[in-house]
Design an enzyme around this catalytic site. Structure first.
Site, mmCIF file in Angstrom:
data_model
loop_
_atom_site.group_PDB
_atom_site.id
_atom_site.type_symbol
_atom_site.label_atom_id
_atom_site.label_comp_id
_atom_site.label_asym_id
_atom_site.label_seq_id
_atom_site.Cartn_x
_atom_site.Cartn_y
_atom_site.Cartn_z
ATOM 1 N N LYS A 1 -15.733 75.711 44.899
ATOM 2 C CA LYS A 1 -16.697 76.718 44.472
ATOM 3 C C LYS A 1 -16.162 78.117 44.729
ATOM 4 C CE LYS A 1 -20.944 74.121 45.523
ATOM 5 N NZ LYS A 1 -21.513 74.122 44.157
ATOM 6 N N ARG B 1 -24.779 63.418 43.083
ATOM 7 C CA ARG B 1 -25.204 62.268 42.274
ATOM 8 C C ARG B 1 -24.413 61.003 42.621
ATOM 9 N NH1 ARG B 1 -23.766 65.562 36.909
ATOM 10 N NH2 ARG B 1 -24.358 67.245 38.315
#
Ligand code: BES
Ligand code: MN
Ligand code: ZN
Length: 500
Positions: free
Chosen positions: A280, A354
């Site tokens: 990120k 996820r």
């Protein structure tokens, strides 16, 4: 801070301050408020007459009584227009007033519930909102401050006061319910605000074990070896790059050894999300210590459920890992064979939540659950879509979703349903595996949910995306900057109302 419901007269109660709500554009005091004002020498009617206080929402003013009454200060809290009043405005107003009192060193407060009443809301719900507003607003994350003088000012007692004997018992129940839920939300905030060097997956597991001991819950923690034996390669894959190895935390509340179909809560427990190899940007990366807010919400909800002794079996599944880049990390292009047997092509290592949840949702099947609800700081897209004001809600059972929506209205942990249309699975098509883990940015909140849906069993399922609601960049009326503890009050209310 101690909180309770008490019966008494506003003009007689002994405290540092009496907090009362006033509606906007209602300059004439009536009934009990009028007699209280008279006892206090008319100070309230005077500021109203001079328009020094208008009652706008969250406006606060502090007055000194002109005649001797039980309190030395009267704190007026604006409730806004009566026609626009609701439970959350009560929560906000008392929250603001509590913080105001704390700043001024007023530590023993009485909040006059009767002055927050309106015919549009039920008194028991109002009592919950008032107590929650005070407890949530007075939260401070000060554990790591060693030299801040301001931090020493604390409110030590709040009494929610009514002059109406008939209402005392429902007010008492309301306050003790709120005390459980709001304190649990504050503990979730503590976990989320705590830095990731302290809250590692193993440390989170220790917190769960301790809670389980205190509350008589069953608790099981799977470490890397056991995860390997069970082929939980989603959890393992995400955690592979970090020296802080993953854990799969399972806590269960089963009153009277209840064995029926449980409600299973699943919480994303990424203790730090650097993005991994798909790293990120540096800006705001520190907020990713809060990527375990889902797990915190699930754990603290179990705390509430067990203290309320709800007649329900509730299981909490909290897969926990740290997502880091290193020589041992999982990488874009890798293919993971998940616990369910499905294969996943990793396109971005930053779509890690996820993967963890997929293994947990698969595991949930073994309980033959009545319903499964997962809570996760899953997608940045949800922050873009709904901001910090509502969590995304998706699922395969409209009746379950409606139940969640109702709990969201009363707790004001608001949700907004998004569609779970099959079209949104298209971006997940992989050339080489059963699915990719992400299909680019458009519609990510839904695409991520379609990914999760591939791993659920034959059960009713709802997914809450709390990426936007779990952490505030700026303070709100009863929430300081930082963690909100979102999910705890919502799920507690949902489970409390479940059997009704
Ligand atoms: N933990 C983040 C989502 C997030 C973003 C939470 C902002 C709180 C605030 C999640 O793991 C993530 O990185 N999601 C990516 C997915 C993308 C790579 C498909 C995102 O939403 O950008
Ligand atoms: Mn991520
Ligand atoms: Zn994440």
């Amino acid at each position: 801070m101690k909180i309770s419901a008490v019966l008494g007269k506003a003009a007689e109660i002994k405290a540092n301050a009496l907090v009362l709500g006033l509606f906007e554009e209602e300059v004439k005091l009536r009934g009990a408020a009028e007699s209280f004002d008279r006892a206090a020498g008319g100070v309230i009617s005077e500021v109203l007459r001079k328009s020094e206080f208008s009652g706008k929402l969250n406006e606060i003013t502090c007055l000194s009584p002109k005649k001797e009454i039980g309190v030395s200060r009267i704190v007026l809290a604006g409730l806004g227009k009566r026609a626009e009043y609701n439970l959350d405005k009560a929560r906000q107003a008392i929250g603001k007033a509590s913080m105001f009192c704390r700043e001024r060193g007023l530590s023993d407060l009485a909040a006059w519930a009767d002055a927050f009443v309106d015919t549009s809301i039920a008194l028991d719900e109002l009592g919950v909102a008032l107590a929650e507003g005070a407890i949530l607003a007075l939260y401070r994350f000060s554990k790591y401050k060693t030299e801040d003088e301001d931090q020493k000012k604390e409110v030590s007692r709040v009494r929610i006061l009514t002059e109406n004997a008939l209402q005392l018992s429902s007010l008492r129940k309301a306050v003790s319910y709120a005390e459980l839920t709001a304190q649990a939300a504050n503990r979730a905030r503590d976990l989320v605000n705590a830095p990731s060097n302290e809250i590692t997956p193993a440390a989170l597991a220790d917190h769960a074990r301790k809670l389980a001991r205190d509350r008589g819950l069953k608790c099981q923690v799977m470490g890397p070896e056991e995860l390997k034996r069970r082929s939980m390669n989603g959890i393992l894959g995400v955690g592979k790059g970090s020296a802080n190895t993953p854990r799969f935390i399972i806590a269960e509340y089963a009153p009277g050894k209840r064995t029926g179909a449980p409600i299973v809560l699943v919480g994303k427990g990424i203790t730090f999300d650097s993005g991994g190899i798909s790293i990120k940007p540096a800006q705001n990366m520190e907020e990713m210590k809060g990527d375990m807010a889902g797990a915190a919400a699930v754990l603290c909800t179990l705390d509430v459920v067990s203290q309320l002794k709800l007649p329900l079996r509730v299981v909490g599944l909290m897969p926990a890992a740290e997502n880091m880049p290193s020589g041992t990390s999982y990488k874009p292009g890798d293919i993971l064979r998940m616990a369910s047997g499905k294969t996943v092509e990793i396109v971005s290592t930053d779509a890690e939540g996820r993967l963890l949840l997929a293994d947990a949702l698969h595991y949930a099947s073994k309980y033959k659950p009545e319903a499964v609800i997962d809570v996760a700081t899953l997608t940045g897209a949800c922050v873009i879509a709904l901001g910090e004001y509502a969590s995304g809600l998706l699922g395969n059972d409209q009746a379950l979703i409606e139940k969640i929506k109702r709990a969201a209205e009363v707790t004001w942990e608001r949700v907004w349903q998004l569609p779970l249309w099959d079209d949104y699975a298209e971006p997940l098509k992989s050339e080489v595996a059963d699915t990719t883990n992400t299909g680019g940015r458009p519609g990510q909140t839904i695409v991520a949910s379609k990914f999760l849906q591939k791993f659920i069993g034959e059960y009713r399922w709802a997914h809450l995306d709390i990426a936007g609601t779990s952490f505030l960049e700026k303070e709100r009326p009863y929430n300081p900057k930082g963690a909100t503890g979102v999910g705890v009050r919502l799920l507690s209310r949902l489970l409390t109302d479940w059997t009704r």
